[in-house]
Design an enzyme around this catalytic site. Sequence first.
Site, PDB file in Angstrom:
ATOM      1  N   ALA A  88       0.815  -1.216   0.000  1.00  0.00           N
ATOM      2  CA  ALA A  88       0.000   0.000   0.000  1.00  0.00           C
ATOM      3  C   ALA A  88       0.849   1.266   0.000  1.00  0.00           C
ATOM      4  O   ALA A  88       0.333   2.362   0.161  1.00  0.00           O
ATOM      5  CB  ALA A  88      -0.931  -0.002   1.209  1.00  0.00           C
ATOM      6  N   SER A 123       5.572  -1.275   4.533  1.00  0.00           N
ATOM      7  CA  SER A 123       5.387  -2.478   5.357  1.00  0.00           C
ATOM      8  C   SER A 123       6.670  -3.314   5.406  1.00  0.00           C
ATOM      9  O   SER A 123       6.987  -3.905   6.440  1.00  0.00           O
ATOM     10  CB  SER A 123       4.235  -3.325   4.814  1.00  0.00           C
ATOM     11  OG  SER A 123       4.495  -3.735   3.490  1.00  0.00           O
ATOM     12  N   SER A 124       7.420  -3.337   4.318  1.00  0.00           N
ATOM     13  CA  SER A 124       8.646  -4.147   4.312  1.00  0.00           C
ATOM     14  C   SER A 124       9.715  -3.519   5.205  1.00  0.00           C
ATOM     15  O   SER A 124      10.440  -4.220   5.918  1.00  0.00           O
ATOM     16  CB  SER A 124       9.179  -4.318   2.889  1.00  0.00           C
ATOM     17  OG  SER A 124       9.470  -3.062   2.315  1.00  0.00           O
ATOM     18  N   ASP A 168      12.321   5.570   4.368  1.00  0.00           N
ATOM     19  CA  ASP A 168      11.346   4.752   5.087  1.00  0.00           C
ATOM     20  C   ASP A 168      11.916   4.226   6.399  1.00  0.00           C
ATOM     21  O   ASP A 168      11.269   4.270   7.442  1.00  0.00           O
ATOM     22  CB  ASP A 168      10.884   3.595   4.202  1.00  0.00           C
ATOM     23  CG  ASP A 168      10.265   4.090   2.908  1.00  0.00           C
ATOM     24  OD1 ASP A 168       9.912   5.274   2.836  1.00  0.00           O
ATOM     25  OD2 ASP A 168      10.151   3.291   1.959  1.00  0.00           O
ATOM     26  N   TYR A 226      10.495   2.648 -10.633  1.00  0.00           N
ATOM     27  CA  TYR A 226      11.264   3.333  -9.596  1.00  0.00           C
ATOM     28  C   TYR A 226      12.726   3.477 -10.035  1.00  0.00           C
ATOM     29  O   TYR A 226      13.310   4.561  -9.961  1.00  0.00           O
ATOM     30  CB  TYR A 226      11.161   2.550  -8.283  1.00  0.00           C
ATOM     31  CG  TYR A 226      11.788   3.244  -7.091  1.00  0.00           C
ATOM     32  CD1 TYR A 226      11.006   3.954  -6.190  1.00  0.00           C
ATOM     33  CD2 TYR A 226      13.168   3.185  -6.877  1.00  0.00           C
ATOM     34  CE1 TYR A 226      11.574   4.589  -5.092  1.00  0.00           C
ATOM     35  CE2 TYR A 226      13.744   3.817  -5.785  1.00  0.00           C
ATOM     36  CZ  TYR A 226      12.950   4.516  -4.904  1.00  0.00           C
ATOM     37  OH  TYR A 226      13.517   5.143  -3.829  1.00  0.00           O
TER      38      TYR A 226
END
Length: 384
Positions: free
Chosen positions: A125, A129-130, A174, A226
């Site tokens: 999403a 999360s990773s 992140d 990316y």
Amino acid sequence: MILGTNELASRFEGVFGVAPDGVWQAPGRVNLIGEHTDYNEGFVLPFAIDRTARVAVRLRPDSTLRMLSTFGNQGLTTADTGALDRSTARGWTKYPLGVIWALQQRGLPIPGLDLLLDSDVPRGAGLASSHAIQCAVISALNTLTAAGLRVEDMVLATQRAENEFVGAPTGIMDQSASLRATPGHAVFLDCRDQSVRLVPFDAEGAGLVLLVIDTRVSHSHAEGGYGSRRESCELGAEVLGVKALRDVGMEDLEEASGLLDAETFRRVRHVVTENDRVLRTVGLLEAAGPEAIGPLLDASHASMRDDFEISCAELDLAVDAARSGGAIGARMTGGGFGGSAIALAPAGAEPQVRAAVERAFAQAGYAAPDIFSVRPAAGAMRLA
Ligand code: GLA
């Protein structure tokens, strides 16, 4: 719902037959503003969200790795710390395996371990999360092996895991948010030297709500888009004769337009203007509060849609519908090509914003989005 600390520990004991050495958690993130600026040594302004990955971990006396999650159907995965293989690593286990591999590359011997993972960070999403998993695991290993890594080292180790083991050429935003955030604040990070200033971001106190709109268009940064944006940025920096696009200012854009091909110029313009928007957002948050930043969120989205070209129809619709429902600013967040948008709205307008987005998605024939509010939460920590 995330399992409580005791519940996770007792499930661990049920699976592995002994209690864990400890339980750690690390959050996902929303990036308020500053997209694709991190690997250009620029500025970002993410915050940790109240959705986290949790790991119960116990070191083993041998080199065996046993890993299980509370979700999915992957079952128990076993491996050996002496023979980590990125080509055979599957699913979420790539993240702990990548962290162990990256620590080994730093010369830190990591013994075998048993690990049970739970997470309520939505996967795919665009909410990192990773990285939440990686940051929970590296926090656990740093403590359990007494490795003594500073937070900046943990950021670089998880980036290496992501770049070289998982295969996604991502930056440091992140994991910096997940490891360094504090409640009620956004993390203003200078990606050149990893210096951080915590900037108060109290949407609630200002009568606002920050909504995440998960479009359910899943994306992967190990795929082409990316990486090709990153290559364009490197090309732009090379042609302009700077170490990184961080070194290009707003005042340099006119000259740059004559030196770069049209597409590379658009990519460069996004990064340069986005860095400027981060600085202006920080200034406005500190001087006036969250209600002042709406136009910058909108401008950031337009730049990603038109110059960096990393949005998609669902993200554009989410942003437009949220604005028409009463949001004061909205933008896609994260790497793009799917994932989530964020919308900053008056608390009283939340029902209208939700309804506007849901209606627009239904009319367009898109899958229903998942819409939820987030608040700036704590970074990684030990729970038990
Ligand atoms: C992903 C990457 C980050 C960053 C963002 C875009 O989330 O993991 O390093 O590049 O995309 O801002």
